[in-house]
Design a protein around this motif. Structure first.
Motif, short mmCIF file in Angstrom:
data_model
loop_
_atom_site.label_atom_id
_atom_site.label_comp_id
_atom_site.label_asym_id
_atom_site.label_seq_id
_atom_site.Cartn_x
_atom_site.Cartn_y
_atom_site.Cartn_z
N ALA A 58 0.86 -1.20 0.00
CA ALA A 58 0.00 0.00 0.00
C ALA A 58 0.89 1.24 0.00
O ALA A 58 0.58 2.24 -0.65
CB ALA A 58 -0.89 -0.02 1.23
N GLU A 59 2.02 1.16 0.72
CA GLU A 59 2.93 2.31 0.81
C GLU A 59 3.46 2.67 -0.58
O GLU A 59 3.52 3.83 -0.96
CB GLU A 59 4.12 1.99 1.75
N GLU A 60 3.82 1.62 -1.35
CA GLU A 60 4.34 1.86 -2.70
C GLU A 60 3.25 2.49 -3.58
O GLU A 60 3.50 3.44 -4.33
CB GLU A 60 4.80 0.52 -3.30
N LEU A 61 2.04 1.99 -3.44
CA LEU A 61 0.92 2.56 -4.22
C LEU A 61 0.70 4.03 -3.84
O LEU A 61 0.55 4.89 -4.70
CB LEU A 61 -0.35 1.74 -3.97
N LEU A 62 0.74 4.31 -2.53
CA LEU A 62 0.45 5.66 -2.07
C LEU A 62 1.56 6.65 -2.40
O LEU A 62 1.34 7.85 -2.45
CB LEU A 62 0.16 5.65 -0.57
N ALA A 63 2.76 6.12 -2.63
CA ALA A 63 3.88 7.00 -2.99
C ALA A 63 3.87 7.30 -4.49
O ALA A 63 4.65 8.11 -4.97
CB ALA A 63 5.20 6.33 -2.60
N SER A 64 3.00 6.62 -5.23
CA SER A 64 3.00 6.80 -6.69
C SER A 64 2.16 8.01 -7.08
O SER A 64 1.47 8.61 -6.26
CB SER A 64 2.52 5.52 -7.38
N ASP A 65 2.22 8.31 -8.36
CA ASP A 65 1.63 9.54 -8.89
C ASP A 65 0.11 9.36 -9.12
O ASP A 65 -0.35 9.40 -10.25
CB ASP A 65 2.37 9.82 -10.21
N ILE A 66 -0.65 9.17 -8.05
CA ILE A 66 -2.10 9.00 -8.19
C ILE A 66 -2.81 10.17 -7.50
O ILE A 66 -2.24 10.78 -6.59
CB ILE A 66 -2.61 7.67 -7.60
N ASP A 67 -4.03 10.46 -7.92
CA ASP A 67 -4.79 11.55 -7.31
C ASP A 67 -5.70 11.04 -6.21
O ASP A 67 -5.90 11.70 -5.20
CB ASP A 67 -5.67 12.23 -8.38
N ALA A 68 -6.31 9.87 -6.45
CA ALA A 68 -7.33 9.37 -5.54
C ALA A 68 -7.17 7.87 -5.34
O ALA A 68 -6.66 7.17 -6.22
CB ALA A 68 -8.71 9.66 -6.12
N VAL A 69 -7.61 7.42 -4.17
CA VAL A 69 -7.54 5.98 -3.85
C VAL A 69 -8.96 5.48 -3.61
O VAL A 69 -9.73 6.12 -2.89
CB VAL A 69 -6.72 5.73 -2.57
N TYR A 70 -9.26 4.33 -4.19
CA TYR A 70 -10.51 3.63 -3.90
C TYR A 70 -10.15 2.47 -2.99
O TYR A 70 -9.37 1.58 -3.38
CB TYR A 70 -11.15 3.13 -5.20
N ILE A 71 -10.69 2.49 -1.77
CA ILE A 71 -10.38 1.42 -0.81
C ILE A 71 -11.49 0.40 -0.86
O ILE A 71 -12.64 0.68 -0.52
CB ILE A 71 -10.17 2.01 0.59
#
Ligand SMILES: NC(=O)c1ccc[n+]([C@@H]2O[C@H](COP(=O)([O-])OP(=O)(O)OC[C@H]3O[C@@H](n4cnc5c(N)ncnc54)[C@H](OP(=O)(O)O)[C@@H]3O)[C@@H](O)[C@H]2O)c1
Length: 320
Positions: free
Chosen positions: A54-67
């Motif tokens: 999740a940390e790697e995903l959150l460090a990437s260039d995304i605007d929004a997360v769908y949990i």
């Protein structure tokens, strides 16, 4: 272009992708799930990059997360995502309980980012059309809501049956009914409940009735009876039936005291999550931090109702 990350690539995440793919200017950029094979299969189907944490995903260039994990991890991932500077659309129930939700909302407030619980019914065309119609041709003040669903054909490996993953009828189904009651009747003032576990660690069938500022609701959810799945909303001069499955609404009948019957048909497209995603992205682009439809207060009201009902039927989750 809004770049999305998804955490938890299970059943609802596939439906989310149906919705996302129907919208312009939205793309899946990164996905993470507990098992690498789940992520790989998801990415092979929908594109974007697989992420190994999740940390790697959150460090990437995304605007929004769908949990789209189970409720036992919603708060943790929401907080991580907000702290990483990402807007959050989190599946229902937003958290395990009200104290967790308060934690998430305080992080959301501090971050100045958008947080919304993915409570889909109010975004469906039928639901919106019904509300618009009732403005012009009202049924009078609403004083009673009855809704329920019991789905007896779910396989036993479904997370609804898992104590560890915070399953059970109240969490899985009751939360939709909590939404309906709060939406039509306002703030909850009292909750009464009964439920049975039928040898499981979670509630297999629960009924709950609630008193609100505007009136009463009677609600049920379960997994061991074949229930109906419609909703009844009663006003002083008419009532509405939202036909099954009311939480994926497509058809409603309004019956007036003077004998008139009005049918409303509004089919939904691409699985139905497209409407809430569209709303979320509009809010994000407008710099809003909260939906005016699924407000933070509404999320509080919904989970508090489920907390109270769970406490009465005797269902406590790990850590509670
Ligand atoms: N809005 C709606 O219409 C709707 C409908 C159904 C469900 N829901 C909600 O959506 C949520 C998910 O339900 P679902 O039916 O999609 O369940 P699901 O099929 O079990 O999907 C959840 C996925 O999350 C992954 N996962 C589990 N724990 C994780 C963790 N700690 N970290 C990362 N990934 C994890 C699992 O993937 P692995 O394979 O990697 O373990 C699993 O595939 C629930 O909150 C449910 O209430 C909403």
């Amino acid at each position: 272009m809004t770049k999305w990350g998804i955490i938890g690539c299970g059943r609802i995440a596939h439906r989310f992708m149906q919705g996302l793919n129907a919208l312009r200017d939205n793309a899946l950029s990164a996905s993470y799930s507990r098992r690498p094979e789940t992520v790989d299969a998801f990415v092979a189907q929908y594109g974007g990059k697989p992420r190994s944490s999740a940390e790697e995903l959150l460090a990437s260039d995304i605007d929004a997360v769908y949990i789209a994990t189970l409720p036992n991890t919603h708060a943790d991932y929401s907080i991580k995502a907000l702290k990483a500077g990402k807007h959050v659309l989190c599946e229902k129930p937003a958290t395990l309980n009200l104290p967790q939700l308060e934690e998430v909302l305080s992080v959301a407030k501090a971050s100045g980012l958008l947080f919304m619980e993915g409570m889909k019914p109010p975004f469906y065309p039928l639901y919106k059309k019904l509300k618009e119609y009732l403005q012009q041709d009202p049924i009078g003040p609403v004083g009673y809501v009855r809704a329920g669903s019991s789905v007896a054909d779910i396989s036993r490996d479904h997370p609804n049956f898992s104590y560890k993953l915070a399953g059970g009828a109240l969490m899985g189904i009751g939360i939709y009914e909590a939404f309906l009651a709060v939406d039509w009747l306002g703030k909850t003032e009292e909750v009464q409940a009964m439920g049975r576990f039928s040898g499981m660690e979670i509630d297999m069938f629960s009924i709950f009735q609630t008193r609100h500022a505007g009136g009463y609701a009677q609600l049920y959810g379960g997994f061991d009876l074949h229930g109906k799945g419609d909703a009844l909303i009663c006003g002083t001069i008419g009532h509405v039936t939202i036909h099954k499955n009311w939480w994926n609404p497509a058809k409603a009948t309004i019956s007036y005291l003077d004998g008139r019957i009005v049918e409303i048909d509004e089919p939904f497209t691409t699985g139905g999550l497209n409407y809430e995603i569209e709303h979320f992205v509009e809010l994000m682009k407008a710099g809003e931090v909260e939906s005016s439809i699924i407000t933070h207060e509404m999320s509080r009201q919904m989970i508090k109702m489920i907390d109270d009902a769970r406490s009465i039927v005797g269902l406590k989750f790990i850590g509670e």
